[in-house]
Each structure stands twice: as structure tokens, then as C-alpha cells.
Design a protein around this motif. Structure first.
Motif, PDB file in Angstrom:
ATOM      1  N   HIS A   1       0.811  -1.218   0.000  1.00 39.93           N
ATOM      2  CA  HIS A   1       0.000   0.000   0.000  1.00 39.93           C
ATOM      3  C   HIS A   1       0.849   1.275   0.000  1.00 39.93           C
ATOM      4  CE1 HIS A   1      -3.630  -2.260   0.103  1.00 39.93           C
ATOM      5  NE2 HIS A   1      -3.153  -2.977   1.098  1.00 39.93           N
ATOM      6  N   TYR A   2       2.105   1.153   0.321  1.00 41.58           N
ATOM      7  CA  TYR A   2       3.016   2.293   0.180  1.00 41.58           C
ATOM      8  C   TYR A   2       3.283   2.561  -1.308  1.00 41.58           C
ATOM      9  CZ  TYR A   2       7.313   5.062   0.371  1.00 41.58           C
ATOM     10  OH  TYR A   2       8.248   6.041   0.201  1.00 41.58           O
ATOM     11  N   TYR A   3       3.321   1.505  -2.089  1.00 44.31           N
ATOM     12  CA  TYR A   3       3.597   1.643  -3.519  1.00 44.31           C
ATOM     13  C   TYR A   3       2.334   1.809  -4.357  1.00 44.31           C
ATOM     14  CZ  TYR A   3       8.476   0.775  -2.725  1.00 44.31           C
ATOM     15  OH  TYR A   3       9.777   0.893  -2.303  1.00 44.31           O
ATOM     16  N   PHE A   4       1.220   1.285  -3.872  1.00 38.27           N
ATOM     17  CA  PHE A   4      -0.042   1.365  -4.619  1.00 38.27           C
ATOM     18  C   PHE A   4      -1.157   1.752  -3.666  1.00 38.27           C
ATOM     19  CE2 PHE A   4       2.648  -1.658  -6.824  1.00 38.27           C
ATOM     20  CZ  PHE A   4       2.601  -1.178  -8.119  1.00 38.27           C
ATOM     21  N   GLU A   5      -1.931   2.726  -4.050  1.00 39.68           N
ATOM     22  CA  GLU A   5      -3.018   3.215  -3.206  1.00 39.68           C
ATOM     23  C   GLU A   5      -4.029   2.121  -2.894  1.00 39.68           C
ATOM     24  OE1 GLU A   5      -6.607   6.447  -3.591  1.00 39.68           O
ATOM     25  OE2 GLU A   5      -4.687   6.919  -4.515  1.00 39.68           O
ATOM     26  N   SER A   6      -4.240   1.228  -3.861  1.00 39.97           N
ATOM     27  CA  SER A   6      -5.214   0.144  -3.710  1.00 39.97           C
ATOM     28  C   SER A   6      -4.819  -0.998  -4.631  1.00 39.97           C
ATOM     29  CB  SER A   6      -6.616   0.644  -4.083  1.00 39.97           C
ATOM     30  OG  SER A   6      -6.626   0.980  -5.471  1.00 39.97           O
ATOM     31  N   MET A   7      -5.479  -2.131  -4.466  1.00 38.33           N
ATOM     32  CA  MET A   7      -5.226  -3.248  -5.382  1.00 38.33           C
ATOM     33  C   MET A   7      -5.705  -2.888  -6.784  1.00 38.33           C
ATOM     34  SD  MET A   7      -3.449  -5.399  -3.809  1.00 38.33           S
ATOM     35  CE  MET A   7      -3.456  -6.793  -4.910  1.00 38.33           C
TER      36      MET A   7
END
Length: 173
Positions: free
Chosen positions: A51-57
């Protein structure tokens, strides 16, 4: 609601590793197996890192679809495609790994609106590129097509995808 948390740069090495691992999970186990937990476990990370790299799946999946689309479009611009486009498009569409990944992403798109829009854009871009390639190939040879090159591209890709899917399921008839 979008989070205001700081995010890592999308061009970081870990960003790419997460996308690679997500693609591998989808290829090996199907899209249903991909969660922040399975992704973190694959790379031996804490789930919060995802979640640090992507806001959501969904954000991760959108990036994965875009990256896959860019690779497919780049492959359509290779010299082998221009030399023998029908065979090259057939081989690309008939590649088991690519076809099964496309099937998984299409299944995701059926249920996730954010992914659906990007899958649709990617499919339309690929179809447009295939149509241009076929039309240019025919025109360069002075051949007047009997069917619309777009229809030919759809039939060619659809038939080869279907053959891969039938083989993956084990249908022999």
C-alpha cells in the motif's frame, strides 16, 4: 476516498518487483489469488509495503494492465510483425502465457470498473494496431481485402485465444 499518505515513486525498483510478482501470481494461480497479503508474502515483505507503492489493489491492477499493454504494443512494432503480420499476430495471440494472462485480466475487468476501463483501452489499442498492420501489409502488396482488416484481426486473435483457453481447460473435442 483517496488516501493522503505518501507513496513511493512509480519508477522505483520495488514498484516493478511488485508488478512482476502480481503478474506471476495471476499467471500461476489466477486473479482471485492476488491480494496485498499474497503479494507481500511472495516478496517476503510486510503487507503495508504494497500500500506504500499502490493506493489500492485496483491501482496496482491498472498499472499491471498498462504495463502488459505497453509490452504487447511494443511487440506489434517488431520487424518480424511487419515482415509476416498474420503469422506474427497469430503467434502473439496463441502464446499460452500471454493468452491466459489476458483471460485473467478480462475476468477482473468484468468485476472491477477501474480495471475494466483500462482493459478496454488496452484491447482497443491492440486491435487498432493489428488492424493498421494488416491493412498496411495488404496495401503494400496491392491486395484488396475481401473482409475488413479489423474483422480479420478480431477473428485471428479471438480464434488463437480460444484455442489456448480450450487447451488450458483440456477440451479435446
Amino acid at each position: 476516498m483517496a488516501s493522503n499518505r505518501r507513496r513511493a515513486a512509480p519508477e522505483s525498483e520495488m514498484h516493478g518487483l511488485l508488478l512482476d510478482a502480481a503478474e506471476a501470481i495471476i499467471r500461476e494461480q489466477g486473479h482471485g489469488a492476488l491480494t496485498a497479503r499474497t503479494l507481500a508474502d511472495r516478496l517476503e515483505l510486510k503487507r503495508q509495503i504494497v500500500h506504500y507503492y499502490f493506493e489500492s489493489m485496483d491501482a496496482l491492477l491498472v498499472q499491471l494492465v498498462r504495463r502488459t499493454s505497453q509490452r504487447a504494443l511494443a511487440a506489434l512494432n517488431e520487424p518480424a510483425v511487419r515482415a509476416d503480420p498474420l503469422r506474427a499476430i497469430w503467434r502473439m495471440s496463441n502464446d499460452r502465457e500471454f493468452a491466459l494472462l489476458a483471460l485473467e485480466l478480462a475476468a477482473l475487468a468484468a468485476r472491477r470498473p477501474a480495471v475494466r476501463a483500462v482493459v478496454r483501452e488496452a484491447a482497443e489499442a491492440a486491435r487498432a494496431a493489428q488492424t493498421r498492420i494488416l491493412a498496411a501489409h495488404l496495401a503494400a502488396r496491392g491486395i484488396e481485402p475481401k473482409i475488413d482488416p479489423e474483422v480479420a484481426a478480431i477473428v485471428l486473435a479471438s480464434l488463437s485465444y480460444t484455442m489456448v483457453q480450450v487447451d488450458a481447460v483440456g477440451i479435446s473435442a
